[in-house]
Design a protein around this motif. Structure first.
Motif, PDB file in Angstrom:
ATOM      1  N   LEU A  84       0.829  -1.205   0.000  1.00  0.00           N
ATOM      2  CA  LEU A  84       0.000   0.000   0.000  1.00  0.00           C
ATOM      3  C   LEU A  84       0.865   1.257   0.000  1.00  0.00           C
ATOM      4  O   LEU A  84       0.646   2.176  -0.794  1.00  0.00           O
ATOM      5  CB  LEU A  84      -0.952   0.005   1.198  1.00  0.00           C
ATOM      6  N   ASP A  85       1.850   1.309   0.870  1.00  0.00           N
ATOM      7  CA  ASP A  85       2.729   2.479   0.938  1.00  0.00           C
ATOM      8  C   ASP A  85       3.468   2.694  -0.380  1.00  0.00           C
ATOM      9  O   ASP A  85       3.644   3.830  -0.829  1.00  0.00           O
ATOM     10  CB  ASP A  85       3.724   2.343   2.090  1.00  0.00           C
ATOM     11  N   THR A  86       3.898   1.607  -1.015  1.00  0.00           N
ATOM     12  CA  THR A  86       4.605   1.711  -2.292  1.00  0.00           C
ATOM     13  C   THR A  86       3.673   2.212  -3.384  1.00  0.00           C
ATOM     14  O   THR A  86       4.047   3.073  -4.185  1.00  0.00           O
ATOM     15  CB  THR A  86       5.215   0.348  -2.673  1.00  0.00           C
ATOM     16  N   LEU A  87       2.454   1.700  -3.433  1.00  0.00           N
ATOM     17  CA  LEU A  87       1.480   2.168  -4.424  1.00  0.00           C
ATOM     18  C   LEU A  87       1.179   3.651  -4.229  1.00  0.00           C
ATOM     19  O   LEU A  87       1.073   4.404  -5.194  1.00  0.00           O
ATOM     20  CB  LEU A  87       0.193   1.354  -4.337  1.00  0.00           C
ATOM     21  N   LEU A  88       1.072   4.070  -2.983  1.00  0.00           N
ATOM     22  CA  LEU A  88       0.745   5.471  -2.695  1.00  0.00           C
ATOM     23  C   LEU A  88       1.947   6.408  -2.815  1.00  0.00           C
ATOM     24  O   LEU A  88       1.786   7.623  -2.765  1.00  0.00           O
ATOM     25  CB  LEU A  88       0.119   5.592  -1.305  1.00  0.00           C
ATOM     26  N   ALA A  89       3.146   5.872  -2.987  1.00  0.00           N
ATOM     27  CA  ALA A  89       4.321   6.711  -3.212  1.00  0.00           C
ATOM     28  C   ALA A  89       4.322   7.283  -4.633  1.00  0.00           C
ATOM     29  O   ALA A  89       5.060   8.215  -4.935  1.00  0.00           O
ATOM     30  CB  ALA A  89       5.601   5.918  -2.965  1.00  0.00           C
ATOM     31  N   THR A  90       3.462   6.739  -5.481  1.00  0.00           N
ATOM     32  CA  THR A  90       3.303   7.232  -6.846  1.00  0.00           C
ATOM     33  C   THR A  90       2.622   8.595  -6.802  1.00  0.00           C
ATOM     34  O   THR A  90       1.713   8.807  -6.009  1.00  0.00           O
ATOM     35  CB  THR A  90       2.435   6.237  -7.654  1.00  0.00           C
ATOM     36  N   ASN A  91       3.063   9.501  -7.642  1.00  0.00           N
ATOM     37  CA  ASN A  91       2.462  10.838  -7.665  1.00  0.00           C
ATOM     38  C   ASN A  91       1.265  10.873  -8.601  1.00  0.00           C
ATOM     39  O   ASN A  91       1.380  10.512  -9.772  1.00  0.00           O
ATOM     40  CB  ASN A  91       3.488  11.888  -8.085  1.00  0.00           C
ATOM     41  N   PHE A  92       0.126  11.282  -8.072  1.00  0.00           N
ATOM     42  CA  PHE A  92      -1.091  11.502  -8.839  1.00  0.00           C
ATOM     43  C   PHE A  92      -1.969  12.443  -8.046  1.00  0.00           C
ATOM     44  O   PHE A  92      -1.772  12.628  -6.841  1.00  0.00           O
ATOM     45  CB  PHE A  92      -1.818  10.174  -9.155  1.00  0.00           C
ATOM     46  N   ASP A  93      -2.927  13.081  -8.717  1.00  0.00           N
ATOM     47  CA  ASP A  93      -3.818  14.017  -8.035  1.00  0.00           C
ATOM     48  C   ASP A  93      -4.561  13.303  -6.917  1.00  0.00           C
ATOM     49  O   ASP A  93      -5.148  12.245  -7.140  1.00  0.00           O
ATOM     50  CB  ASP A  93      -4.848  14.606  -9.015  1.00  0.00           C
ATOM     51  N   GLY A  94      -4.515  13.860  -5.720  1.00  0.00           N
ATOM     52  CA  GLY A  94      -5.202  13.287  -4.574  1.00  0.00           C
ATOM     53  C   GLY A  94      -4.381  12.310  -3.776  1.00  0.00           C
ATOM     54  O   GLY A  94      -4.841  11.792  -2.756  1.00  0.00           O
ATOM     55  N   ALA A  95      -3.144  12.028  -4.192  1.00  0.00           N
ATOM     56  CA  ALA A  95      -2.319  11.040  -3.494  1.00  0.00           C
ATOM     57  C   ALA A  95      -2.034  11.440  -2.047  1.00  0.00           C
ATOM     58  O   ALA A  95      -2.048  10.596  -1.154  1.00  0.00           O
ATOM     59  CB  ALA A  95      -1.006  10.811  -4.241  1.00  0.00           C
ATOM     60  N   ALA A  96      -1.801  12.710  -1.795  1.00  0.00           N
ATOM     61  CA  ALA A  96      -1.481  13.154  -0.433  1.00  0.00           C
ATOM     62  C   ALA A  96      -2.616  12.837   0.534  1.00  0.00           C
ATOM     63  O   ALA A  96      -2.374  12.353   1.647  1.00  0.00           O
ATOM     64  CB  ALA A  96      -1.156  14.646  -0.417  1.00  0.00           C
ATOM     65  N   GLU A  97      -3.850  13.083   0.126  1.00  0.00           N
ATOM     66  CA  GLU A  97      -4.999  12.775   0.986  1.00  0.00           C
ATOM     67  C   GLU A  97      -5.132  11.271   1.200  1.00  0.00           C
ATOM     68  O   GLU A  97      -5.423  10.813   2.313  1.00  0.00           O
ATOM     69  CB  GLU A  97      -6.294  13.330   0.387  1.00  0.00           C
ATOM     70  N   LEU A  98      -4.906  10.488   0.168  1.00  0.00           N
ATOM     71  CA  LEU A  98      -4.993   9.032   0.319  1.00  0.00           C
ATOM     72  C   LEU A  98      -3.882   8.507   1.230  1.00  0.00           C
ATOM     73  O   LEU A  98      -4.093   7.567   1.990  1.00  0.00           O
ATOM     74  CB  LEU A  98      -4.957   8.347  -1.049  1.00  0.00           C
ATOM     75  N   ARG A  99      -2.712   9.143   1.201  1.00  0.00           N
ATOM     76  CA  ARG A  99      -1.627   8.752   2.112  1.00  0.00           C
ATOM     77  C   ARG A  99      -2.045   9.009   3.558  1.00  0.00           C
ATOM     78  O   ARG A  99      -1.753   8.208   4.450  1.00  0.00           O
ATOM     79  CB  ARG A  99      -0.353   9.517   1.784  1.00  0.00           C
TER      80      ARG A  99
END
Length: 114
Positions: free
Chosen positions: A14-29
C-alpha cells in the motif's frame, strides 16, 4: 469478516502504491495511516478491501515482475467525504494460486489513466 490491521506485506505494498504521484495522493496517504482491512476476495487471492462503496476508481496500476499478474489500488468517491481508499485488487494469470501480495520491489507501478 471483522476488521483487522494490514499485514506487514500489505502495508508495504500500500505504501509503495501510494508513493506514486497523482492528483489526490497526499490525501490518500493520510487515510492510509490508519486504514483497516474490512474484507477480501472469496477465492482466496490476496485482494483486500478497506471499505465498501460504489463507483470504483482505479488510481494506481502495478505489474508483477516475472509473470503476468497485476494489481491495482482503487478508491470510491463519497459525496460527503470525497475520495476514500477502497482496496487493493489482485489479478492472477495462470494456474498458480497466490495467497499473499508480492513484495513491493517486484512491482512496476504507474498511475492509472483517468
Amino acid at each position: 469478516m471483522d476488521t483487522r490491521p494490514l499485514t506487514e506485506r500489505e502495508r508495504a505494498v500500500l505504501d509503495t502504491l501510494l508513493a506514486t504521484n497523482f492528483d489526490g495522493a497526499a490525501e490518500l496517504r493520510r487515510q492510509a495511516a490508519d486504514v483497516q482491512v474490512t474484507g477480501g476476495c472469496g477465492c482466496g487471492c490476496p485482494s483486500i478491501d478497506f471499505r465498501a462503496g460504489r463507483g470504483m476508481i482505479v488510481r494506481v496500476d502495478a505489474v508483477v515482475h516475472g509473470g503476468h499478474d497485476s494489481l491495482f489500488l482503487y478508491t470510491f468517491a463519497d459525496p460527503e467525504h470525497g475520495e476514500l481508499l477502497g482496496g487493493i485488487e489482485y489479478a492472477a494469470v495462470g494456474d498458480e494460486r497466490r495467497t499473499e501480495l508480492p513484495p513491493p520491489d517486484r512491482l512496476t507501478i504507474t498511475p492509472a489513466r483517468r
